[in-house]
Design a protein around this motif. Structure first.
Motif, PDB file in Angstrom:
ATOM      1  N   GLY A 121      39.710 -85.713  28.088  1.00  0.00           N
ATOM      2  CA  GLY A 121      40.241 -84.742  29.030  1.00  0.00           C
ATOM      3  C   GLY A 121      41.737 -84.834  29.268  1.00  0.00           C
ATOM      4  N   PRO A 122      42.317 -86.047  29.434  1.00  0.00           N
ATOM      5  CA  PRO A 122      43.749 -86.123  29.755  1.00  0.00           C
ATOM      6  C   PRO A 122      44.688 -85.812  28.592  1.00  0.00           C
ATOM      7  N   THR A 123      44.202 -85.819  27.360  1.00  0.00           N
ATOM      8  CA  THR A 123      45.119 -85.711  26.217  1.00  0.00           C
ATOM      9  C   THR A 123      44.839 -84.545  25.274  1.00  0.00           C
ATOM     10  N   TRP A 124      43.721 -83.840  25.451  1.00  0.00           N
ATOM     11  CA  TRP A 124      43.356 -82.840  24.445  1.00  0.00           C
ATOM     12  C   TRP A 124      44.381 -81.716  24.364  1.00  0.00           C
ATOM     13  N   GLU A 125      44.998 -81.341  25.517  1.00  0.00           N
ATOM     14  CA  GLU A 125      45.965 -80.242  25.495  1.00  0.00           C
ATOM     15  C   GLU A 125      47.190 -80.603  24.659  1.00  0.00           C
ATOM     16  N   GLY A 126      47.682 -81.836  24.831  1.00  0.00           N
ATOM     17  CA  GLY A 126      48.813 -82.274  24.026  1.00  0.00           C
ATOM     18  C   GLY A 126      48.465 -82.356  22.555  1.00  0.00           C
ATOM     19  N   TYR A 152      57.079 -88.095  22.928  1.00  0.00           N
ATOM     20  CA  TYR A 152      56.294 -87.752  24.115  1.00  0.00           C
ATOM     21  C   TYR A 152      54.829 -88.110  23.915  1.00  0.00           C
ATOM     22  N   THR A 153      54.295 -87.823  22.725  1.00  0.00           N
ATOM     23  CA  THR A 153      52.900 -88.165  22.434  1.00  0.00           C
ATOM     24  C   THR A 153      52.671 -89.668  22.518  1.00  0.00           C
ATOM     25  N   ALA A 154      53.604 -90.443  21.940  1.00  0.00           N
ATOM     26  CA  ALA A 154      53.480 -91.898  21.993  1.00  0.00           C
ATOM     27  C   ALA A 154      53.517 -92.399  23.431  1.00  0.00           C
ATOM     28  N   TRP A 155      54.388 -91.818  24.239  1.00  0.00           N
ATOM     29  CA  TRP A 155      54.488 -92.222  25.654  1.00  0.00           C
ATOM     30  C   TRP A 155      53.202 -91.918  26.403  1.00  0.00           C
ATOM     31  N   VAL A 156      52.642 -90.730  26.178  1.00  0.00           N
ATOM     32  CA  VAL A 156      51.398 -90.352  26.854  1.00  0.00           C
ATOM     33  C   VAL A 156      50.273 -91.314  26.491  1.00  0.00           C
ATOM     34  N   TYR A 157      50.156 -91.630  25.207  1.00  0.00           N
ATOM     35  CA  TYR A 157      49.073 -92.526  24.796  1.00  0.00           C
ATOM     36  C   TYR A 157      49.294 -93.951  25.290  1.00  0.00           C
ATOM     37  N   ARG A 158      50.540 -94.321  25.474  1.00  0.00           N
ATOM     38  CA  ARG A 158      50.806 -95.637  26.061  1.00  0.00           C
ATOM     39  C   ARG A 158      50.347 -95.675  27.512  1.00  0.00           C
ATOM     40  N   ILE A 159      50.619 -94.596  28.232  1.00  0.00           N
ATOM     41  CA  ILE A 159      50.198 -94.517  29.639  1.00  0.00           C
ATOM     42  C   ILE A 159      48.675 -94.471  29.749  1.00  0.00           C
ATOM     43  N   MET A 160      48.018 -93.759  28.836  1.00  0.00           N
ATOM     44  CA  MET A 160      46.575 -93.536  28.923  1.00  0.00           C
ATOM     45  C   MET A 160      45.768 -94.576  28.152  1.00  0.00           C
ATOM     46  N   ARG A 161      46.430 -95.637  27.667  1.00  0.00           N
ATOM     47  CA  ARG A 161      45.731 -96.632  26.857  1.00  0.00           C
ATOM     48  C   ARG A 161      44.704 -97.386  27.705  1.00  0.00           C
ATOM     49  N   GLY A 162      43.821 -98.078  27.018  1.00  0.00           N
ATOM     50  CA  GLY A 162      42.818 -98.889  27.707  1.00  0.00           C
ATOM     51  C   GLY A 162      41.448 -98.250  27.653  1.00  0.00           C
ATOM     52  N   PRO A 163      40.429 -99.021  28.036  1.00  0.00           N
ATOM     53  CA  PRO A 163      39.050 -98.510  27.978  1.00  0.00           C
ATOM     54  C   PRO A 163      38.779 -97.457  29.041  1.00  0.00           C
ATOM     55  N   VAL A 164      37.830 -96.585  28.745  1.00  0.00           N
ATOM     56  CA  VAL A 164      37.354 -95.592  29.716  1.00  0.00           C
ATOM     57  C   VAL A 164      35.895 -95.915  30.000  1.00  0.00           C
ATOM     58  N   THR A 165      35.612 -96.311  31.210  1.00  0.00           N
ATOM     59  CA  THR A 165      34.262 -96.700  31.607  1.00  0.00           C
ATOM     60  C   THR A 165      33.913 -96.047  32.926  1.00  0.00           C
ATOM     61  N   ALA A 166      32.675 -96.220  33.356  1.00  0.00           N
ATOM     62  CA  ALA A 166      32.252 -95.668  34.645  1.00  0.00           C
ATOM     63  C   ALA A 166      33.088 -96.257  35.783  1.00  0.00           C
TER      64      ALA A 166
END
Length: 381
Positions: free
Chosen positions: A57-62, A357-371
């Motif tokens: 959800g947070p990255t598909w638009e980019g 910009y893409t690299a920066w976004v993925y750096r911010i959004m890195r890490g696991p996604v869990t409940a």
């Protein structure tokens, strides 16, 4: 204005840039599409479905910017290709756009009503938004290899003689399944890499199966192209520096014609080897729990598969099955020399900005996604 590169070099540069944009879209937005196609199968509970939705959800638009850039590059650098392909594949493009529209609507509307039936409706919408484009993009590539039924008149107006259902030939459907399989494998590797628990296990299992299926189908498609399809060959002398005019050449079809480039340039075999090897390594890595390796392997596989199609076709961009001499090539379907140069200057400025910009976004959004991470995030879907 003095242009530092001649027309032939500029055309080659933009052919390469078009390939970079298409591969960039397949790798960056491909795992979004693959995860969407896996949504009803890799996630069984509401909590698990939210994990997958918040994974993309947070990255598909980019990520989808790569598709816009690819379409813009075709429009500006290869106007004849844009006119012929977007008119010939009009209904297929509409199907892709309608499916893609379901993604933002699904992300935004799904959580507005706390009702399982409402959630299920948008979950299937997100599935369609991932499955349909993944399949149809591959079907389109298959039809390009077969030849598209378009023709040009003396004033270079394009006329398309086919229909939507004529695109659904056996070879084109196999190509569509290769595309779907490689993106599902890519999505499965991301699920395995960034989630945990049952979702991770299902993503790993489906990704592994998709990688193996893609390996088999891509190999079969290669054999089909080599021994079962007629390829296109330019039979006249081509002036690579001349103004664009698709009717200024002659073209013939011959069995195994798409393999001619591999005989002339043996190094090109790297592309199909990378496609096959990437998917095979991904199958192994997902089974061994090496999820970062699996992600890199599916990325390499996608790069190899798309490069194989582009290198096999070169110099053709869009061959014509009803009027071979009207086939569009790198040398006769481009914009003017000056236009390509001005666009290259803009690309040199803006493409690094997009990458940064893409690299920066993925750096911010890195890490696991869990409940747990979703519960801590008030902005989660």
């Amino acid at each position: 204005m003095t242009i530092p590169f001649d027309y032939e070099i500029m055309r080659l540069i933009w052919w390469l840039l078009l390939g970079v944009l298409l591969i960039g879209f397949a790798i960056m937005d491909g795992f979004d599409l693959g995860i969407g196609a896996l949504l009803p199968f890799a996630a069984k509970t509401e909590e698990e479905r939210r994990v997958l939705i918040n994974l993309i959800g947070p990255t598909w638009e980019g990520n989808q910017v790569w598709l816009i850039l690819g379409g813009g590059a075709i429009f500006a650098a290869w106007p004849a290709l844009y006119a012929a392909s977007f008119s010939g594949f009009y209904l297929a493009m509409i199907a892709i756009l309608l499916a893609l529209i379901l993604r933002p609507v699904g992300f935004k509307f799904r959580g507005k009503v706390n009702d399982p039936r409402w959630h299920s409706l948008w979950d299937w919408g997100l599935f369609i938004g991932g499955f349909v484009p993944s399949l149809i993009f591959g079907v389109a590539v298959g039809n390009v290899l077969l030849g598209v039924p378009f023709r040009l008149d003396d004033s270079l107006r394009t006329f398309y003689d086919g229909n939507f259902f004529g695109l659904l030939t056996p070879f084109a459907l196999v190509s569509g399944l290769v595309s779907l399989g490689m993106l599902v494998a890519h999505g499965g590797s991301v699920i395995a890499m960034r989630t945990d628990g049952p979702v991770q296990e299902r993503g790993r299992a489906y990704g592994r199966l998709a990688a193996l299926v893609t390996f088999v189908l891509f190999g079969l498609a290669g054999i089909w192209v080599a021994f079962g399809l007629n390829g296109y060959v330019v039979t006249s002398v081509v002036d690579t520096l001349a103004p664009s005019n698709p009717l200024a050449k002659t073209v013939a079809t011959q069995s195994g014609g798409w393999m001619a480039n591999y005989s002339a340039y043996p190094w090109m075999i790297i592309a199909p080897v990378l496609g096959l090897g990437g998917m095979l390594v991904a199958w192994w890595a997902l089974g061994a729990g090496r999820y970062v390796t699996a992600f890199l392997a599916t990325s390499a596989g996608i790069f190899g598969i798309i490069s194989t199609a582009g290198l096999s076709l070169f110099p053709f961009l869009l061959p014509s099955s009803v009027m071979p001499n009207a086939s569009l090539t790198v040398w006769d379907a481009s914009s003017s020399h000056l236009t390509l140069f001005i666009m290259l200057l803009a690309t040199i400025v803006f493409l690094p900005i997009i990458l940064a910009y893409t690299a920066w976004v993925y750096r911010i959004m890195r890490g696991p996604v869990t409940a747990t991470t979703i519960d801590r995030n008030p902005n989660a879907y």
